[in-house]
Design a protein around this motif. Structure first.
Motif, PDB file in Angstrom:
ATOM      1  N   UNK A  22      11.174   6.054   8.276  1.00  0.00           N
ATOM      2  CA  UNK A  22       9.754   5.880   7.964  1.00  0.00           C
ATOM      3  C   UNK A  22       9.354   6.802   6.817  1.00  0.00           C
ATOM      4  N   UNK A  23       8.143   6.588   6.315  1.00  0.00           N
ATOM      5  CA  UNK A  23       7.600   7.421   5.240  1.00  0.00           C
ATOM      6  C   UNK A  23       6.134   7.676   5.540  1.00  0.00           C
ATOM      7  N   UNK A  24       5.611   8.789   5.050  1.00  0.00           N
ATOM      8  CA  UNK A  24       4.199   9.095   5.234  1.00  0.00           C
ATOM      9  C   UNK A  24       3.424   8.744   3.974  1.00  0.00           C
ATOM     10  N   UNK A  25       2.251   8.232   4.180  1.00  0.00           N
ATOM     11  CA  UNK A  25       1.357   7.721   3.156  1.00  0.00           C
ATOM     12  C   UNK A  25       0.514   8.911   2.673  1.00  0.00           C
ATOM     13  N   UNK A  26       1.158   9.887   1.952  1.00  0.00           N
ATOM     14  CA  UNK A  26       0.482  11.098   1.484  1.00  0.00           C
ATOM     15  C   UNK A  26       0.042  10.893   0.034  1.00  0.00           C
ATOM     16  N   UNK A  27      -1.247  10.661  -0.169  1.00  0.00           N
ATOM     17  CA  UNK A  27      -1.749  10.389  -1.518  1.00  0.00           C
ATOM     18  C   UNK A  27      -3.084  11.086  -1.722  1.00  0.00           C
ATOM     19  N   UNK A  28      -3.420  11.407  -2.962  1.00  0.00           N
ATOM     20  CA  UNK A  28      -4.673  12.113  -3.234  1.00  0.00           C
ATOM     21  C   UNK A  28      -5.859  11.170  -3.385  1.00  0.00           C
ATOM     22  N   UNK A  29      -7.032  11.748  -3.357  1.00  0.00           N
ATOM     23  CA  UNK A  29      -8.256  11.001  -3.627  1.00  0.00           C
ATOM     24  C   UNK A  29      -8.131  10.260  -4.955  1.00  0.00           C
ATOM     25  N   UNK A  30      -8.594   9.042  -4.988  1.00  0.00           N
ATOM     26  CA  UNK A  30      -8.519   8.224  -6.198  1.00  0.00           C
ATOM     27  C   UNK A  30      -7.397   7.223  -6.173  1.00  0.00           C
ATOM     28  N   UNK A  31      -6.396   7.465  -5.309  1.00  0.00           N
ATOM     29  CA  UNK A  31      -5.294   6.520  -5.174  1.00  0.00           C
ATOM     30  C   UNK A  31      -5.668   5.434  -4.178  1.00  0.00           C
ATOM     31  N   UNK A  32      -5.025   4.286  -4.301  1.00  0.00           N
ATOM     32  CA  UNK A  32      -5.209   3.187  -3.360  1.00  0.00           C
ATOM     33  C   UNK A  32      -3.839   2.657  -2.970  1.00  0.00           C
ATOM     34  N   UNK A  33      -3.803   1.892  -1.891  1.00  0.00           N
ATOM     35  CA  UNK A  33      -2.550   1.304  -1.437  1.00  0.00           C
ATOM     36  C   UNK A  33      -2.759  -0.161  -1.118  1.00  0.00           C
ATOM     37  N   UNK A  34      -1.795  -0.980  -1.467  1.00  0.00           N
ATOM     38  CA  UNK A  34      -1.750  -2.383  -1.085  1.00  0.00           C
ATOM     39  C   UNK A  34      -0.573  -2.559  -0.138  1.00  0.00           C
ATOM     40  N   UNK A  35      -0.842  -3.170   1.026  1.00  0.00           N
ATOM     41  CA  UNK A  35       0.179  -3.255   2.065  1.00  0.00           C
ATOM     42  C   UNK A  35       0.251  -4.663   2.634  1.00  0.00           C
ATOM     43  N   UNK A  36       1.463  -5.196   2.741  1.00  0.00           N
ATOM     44  CA  UNK A  36       1.701  -6.463   3.414  1.00  0.00           C
ATOM     45  C   UNK A  36       1.279  -6.305   4.876  1.00  0.00           C
ATOM     46  N   UNK A  37       0.530  -7.261   5.410  1.00  0.00           N
ATOM     47  CA  UNK A  37       0.022  -7.140   6.777  1.00  0.00           C
ATOM     48  C   UNK A  37       1.132  -7.079   7.821  1.00  0.00           C
ATOM     49  N   UNK A  38       2.331  -7.500   7.455  1.00  0.00           N
ATOM     50  CA  UNK A  38       3.439  -7.477   8.410  1.00  0.00           C
ATOM     51  C   UNK A  38       4.113  -6.119   8.502  1.00  0.00           C
TER      52      UNK A  38
END
Length: 275
Positions: A201-217
């Motif tokens: 697994x990986x952790x979603x560690x990102x700063x303010x201003x970033x966004x993420x797009x994720x497949x619903x699956x």
């Protein structure tokens, strides 16, 4: 904008403001999304923009939670001290740069086709003292285990963090590549939390201003917030138009509808407009 992997560790292309990704950057972004089921785009917003959204969000959440008869918009989710709130399509949450960010629209059109629709507008907050959620996915394979192979992406969630996401405050944990897993019939009763122990697994560690797009699956979960502040993100779900599902809570005020340009109206065409 910096386009990176879920771990946010790979160097990426840099583009700022309203500029779209060029062909090479878009190709790299789509490859990362296909391979991992998620892509992070840095510098999508400046700090002041996120501060405005966070202040408005905190005010709205406080109002909803203090409603005399309770709020139908705020609901607990799996895990202690995790909640979700249905978001109103009102400023600043309905601003064009939030619901139809130009780079997000560019990526969504390539992933879902140009005729995609918004079907849900939610948010997730982990308060101090939150616990691990169960590993879950927001949508399973379209044909269940019947097809036996993964299909192209049919739904994508846009996550807009309203604070830095860190190990301390409970950044989301994801299992890259898990969007391509099609359950075997023998695994129908197996919990994803148990199955995920065998996978990286990986952790979603990102700063303010970033966004993420994720497949619903994609398999993911919220993690414990050990800080003294709430960890919050907006969650806007888009899907291929032929799926036809939308949340009953997704309704567009007439004033918002009139303020939107036509390309945004098209994205929300499945939602009723309220006078």
């Amino acid at each position: 904008m910096n386009v990176t992997t879920p771990e946010a560790s790979s160097p990426g292309a840099e583009a700022h403001g309203e500029g779209l990704l060029d062909d090479a950057r878009l190709s790299a972004t789509l490859r990362t999304f296909r391979d991992s089921g998620m892509v992070i785009i840095r510098n999508a917003y400046d700090a002041d923009r996120i501060a405005t959204l966070r202040a408005s969000y905190d005010d709205l959440l406080a109002q909803e939670r203090s409603a005399p008869n309770g709020s139908r918009s705020v609901q607990p989710t799996d895990g202690q001290n995790h909640i979700q709130m249905q978001m109103p399509l009102l400023p600043p949450f309905a601003d064009v740069d939030v619901v139809a960010h130009p780079v997000v629209a560019q990526v969504l059109a390539a992933v879902l086709g140009t005729d995609y629709r918004c079907c849900l507008y939610n948010s997730n907050t982990a308060f101090p003292g939150s616990t691990h959620q169960q590993v879950h996915r927001d949508a399973g394979p379209v044909f269940g285990s019947g097809l036996g192979v993964p299909t192209p992406t049919t739904g994508v969630v846009l996550n807009i963090p309203l604070c830095d996401f860190t190990e301390e405050n409970g950044s989301t944990e994801v299992w890259p590549g898990s969007h391509l897993i099609v359950d075997h019939p023998d695994d129908a009763g197996a919990e994803l939390t148990d199955r995920a122990r065998a996978l990286a697994s990986a952790r979603f560690n990102i700063p303010v201003g970033a966004i993420a797009l994720r497949d619903l699956r994609l398999w993911h979960r919220g993690t414990p917030n050990q800080s003294d502040g709430a960890r919050t993100m907006l969650a806007i779900v888009y899907q291929r138009s032929w799926l036809g599902w939308r949340s009953p809570a997704l309704r567009v005020p007439a004033k918002t509808w009139r303020a939107w340009p036509s390309h945004v109206q098209t994205v929300f065409a499945a939602a009723p407009v309220d006078d």
